[in-house]
Design an enzyme around this catalytic site. Structure first.
Site, short mmCIF file in Angstrom:
data_model
loop_
_atom_site.label_atom_id
_atom_site.label_comp_id
_atom_site.label_asym_id
_atom_site.label_seq_id
_atom_site.Cartn_x
_atom_site.Cartn_y
_atom_site.Cartn_z
N VAL A 103 -25.68 31.66 -33.64
CA VAL A 103 -27.03 31.88 -34.19
C VAL A 103 -26.98 31.80 -35.72
O VAL A 103 -25.98 32.22 -36.33
CB VAL A 103 -27.56 33.27 -33.73
N LEU A 138 -26.63 25.15 -36.58
CA LEU A 138 -26.36 24.29 -35.42
C LEU A 138 -27.58 24.16 -34.51
O LEU A 138 -27.49 23.62 -33.41
CB LEU A 138 -25.16 24.81 -34.62
N ALA A 166 -34.08 25.92 -32.28
CA ALA A 166 -34.77 24.75 -31.69
C ALA A 166 -34.27 24.51 -30.27
O ALA A 166 -35.05 24.14 -29.38
CB ALA A 166 -34.55 23.51 -32.56
N ASP A 216 -34.38 19.17 -36.65
CA ASP A 216 -33.67 19.93 -35.61
C ASP A 216 -34.28 19.70 -34.23
O ASP A 216 -33.59 19.35 -33.28
CB ASP A 216 -33.79 21.45 -35.88
O1 PMV Z 1 -29.97 24.92 -41.32
P1 PMV Z 1 -30.46 23.89 -40.37
O2 PMV Z 1 -29.42 23.22 -39.59
O3 PMV Z 1 -31.63 24.31 -39.56
O4 PMV Z 1 -30.90 22.64 -41.22
C1 PMV Z 1 -31.84 22.68 -42.19
C2 PMV Z 1 -32.01 21.31 -42.70
C3 PMV Z 1 -32.91 21.28 -43.93
O5 PMV Z 1 -33.00 19.91 -44.30
C4 PMV Z 1 -32.29 22.06 -45.05
C5 PMV Z 1 -34.28 21.84 -43.63
C6 PMV Z 1 -35.12 20.99 -42.72
O6 PMV Z 1 -36.15 21.49 -42.26
O7 PMV Z 1 -34.80 19.81 -42.48
#
Ligand code: PMV
Length: 310
Positions: A99, A103, A107, A149
Site C-alpha cells: 500500500v 505500485l 487503482a 494508474d
Molecule cells: O505514485 P503513483 O504510482 O500513483 O504514481 C503517480 C504518478 C504521477 O505521475 C506522479 C501522478 C499521476 O497522476 O500520474
C-alpha cells in the site's frame, strides 16, 4: 464471483504525465488484488479487507471511504437505490500489492472490485467502463491524477499514455527484466504532485523544459522497446531519474537504492511513481536479477520484485 487486478510500475514519465506529456507504464502481475463477492445469510454488505484491517458493513463506513465509494458507484451505474438482493453479500478483498508504494494498489482495488461486483450482478462491465469509473474514484481521492494508474491496471498491458488521449498499448519486441526495490517509506503521491506544482508555478519555463526532456525520454524509450533494443533504456532511466531529482521528488533512500542497483550491475535505474518514498526500478540482465535484488535488500530495501516486461 471473483476478479483480480495487477500492480504496475511507471517506466518513464511520472509527474510530466500530469502536464500532458507521455508516460510508459507496465503491469506487474507478481502482485495483485483479488476480490470475491459471495451470497451471505447475514443481512447487509460486509467488506473484509484483512490487509487494511477492515471488517465492516458498508453503511458503517465514512461516506468518502475508497472501497465504499466503488460499491456506491456500481449501485449508481446499475440504477439500484437499495441493494438488489434479499439476504446479504460478503466482499473479500485480499492484496499482495504494497500500500502507498507507487505500485497502484488503490487503482487495483477499484478495478478488481468493479469487475467482481458487476459480474456478481450479472452485468460485467467492459474494460472501458471499468477504466472510466476507476478514474473517477482516483479523482475523488487523489486530487488531480493523470489516469495512468487506472489505465495500465485495467488493461493489464504495457501502455503509452497521454492524459485524455485514446489508449495506446505497446509490446516489447524482446522481453526485458526489471527489479523493483521498495524503500518501505510510504509514498505521498499527492504531496509530491503538489510540490512539483509549486515549482511549476514559480518557474513555468524551466519546469516545462524538464517535462519536454522527459517526454523525449518516453518517446525514445518506447521506440527502443518496440524495436527490440531494451538494453538501451538503461541510460534513459538514469536520465529520467536525474530530472526527477531536479523536480525534488526523489529522496536519499531512493537515491541510495538507485545507486546500489547501478553498482550491482544494473543497466540503469530510477524512482518509479510519485517518489519521496515508494519504489525504484532497475533494468537488469536476467542473469543478474537475483544479484541486484540481493544488493538492494542489503542496502535497506524492504522488499524486491523481479518482473519481466513483454
Ligand atoms: O505514485 P503513483 O504510482 O500513483 O504514481 C503517480 C504518478 C504521477 O505521475 C506522479 C501522478 C499521476 O497522476 O500520474
Amino acid at each position: 464471483m471473483k476478479a483480480s487486478a495487477p500492480g504496475k510500475i511507471i517506466l518513464f514519465g511520472e509527474h510530466a504525465v500530469v502536464y500532458n506529456r507521455p508516460a510508459l507504464a507496465v503491469p506487474v502481475t507478481q502482485v495483485h488484488v483479488d476480490v470475491e463477492v459471495l451470497d451471505s445469510s447475514r443481512k447487509g454488505i460486509w467488506i473484509h479487507a484483512p490487509g487494511i484491517n477492515l471488517n465492516a458493513e458498508l453503511d458503517s463506513l465514512p461516506g468518502d471511504h475508497p472501497i465504499g465509494s466503488v460499491i456506491l458507484k456500481v449501485f449508481q451505474r446499475f440504477g439500484f437505490s437499495t441493494p438488489p438482493f434479499q439476504g446479504g453479500v460478503d466482499i473479500s478483498i485480499n492484496s499482495t500489492i504494497p500500500v502507498a508504494a507507487g505500485l497502484g494498489s488503490g487503482a487495483a482495488v477499484s478495478v478488481a472490485l468493479l469487475r467482481a461486483l458487476s459480474g456478481y450482478f450479472g452485468q460485467p462491465l467492459a474494460d472501458d467502463e471499468v477504466n472510466k469509473i476507476s478514474y473517477e474514484i482516483e479523482k475523488l481521492h487523489h486530487g488531480t491524477p493523470s489516469g495512468l494508474d487506472n489505465t495500465v491496471i485495467t488493461y493489464a498491458r504495457p501502455v503509452y499514455f497521454i492524459k485524455g488521449k485514446p489508449l495506446e498499448i505497446f509490446k516489447a519486441a524482446k522481453p526485458f527484466t526489471i527489479v523493483i526495490g521498495d524503500t518501505g517509506i510510504p509514498a505521498p503521491t499527492k504531496k509530491a504532485v503538489g510540490d512539483v506544482r509549486r515549482l511549476w508555478v514559480r518557474d513555468q519555463y524551466g519546469i516545462e523544459n524538464i517535462f519536454n526532456e522527459i517526454a523525449q525520454i518516453s518517446l525514445i524509450g518506447r521506440s527502443f522497446i518496440e524495436s527490440g533494443r531494451p538494453e538501451l533504456i538503461g541510460d534513459l532511466m538514469d536520465q529520467n531519474h536525474e530530472y526527477l531529482q531536479t523536480l525534488t521528488v526523489s529522496c536519499p533512500e531512493l537515491d541510495h537504492l538507485v545507486e546500489t542497483a547501478r553498482k550491482a550491475g544494473a543497466l540503469g535505474a530510477k524512482l518509479s511513481g510519485g517518489g519521496k518514498g515508494g519504489n525504484m526500478i532497475a533494468l537488469v540482465r536476467q542473469s543478474n536479477a537475483e544479484a541486484v535484488a540481493g544488493a538492494l535488500i542489503s542496502a535497506g530495501a524492504k522488499q524486491t520484485i523481479i518482473t519481466e516486461v513483454s
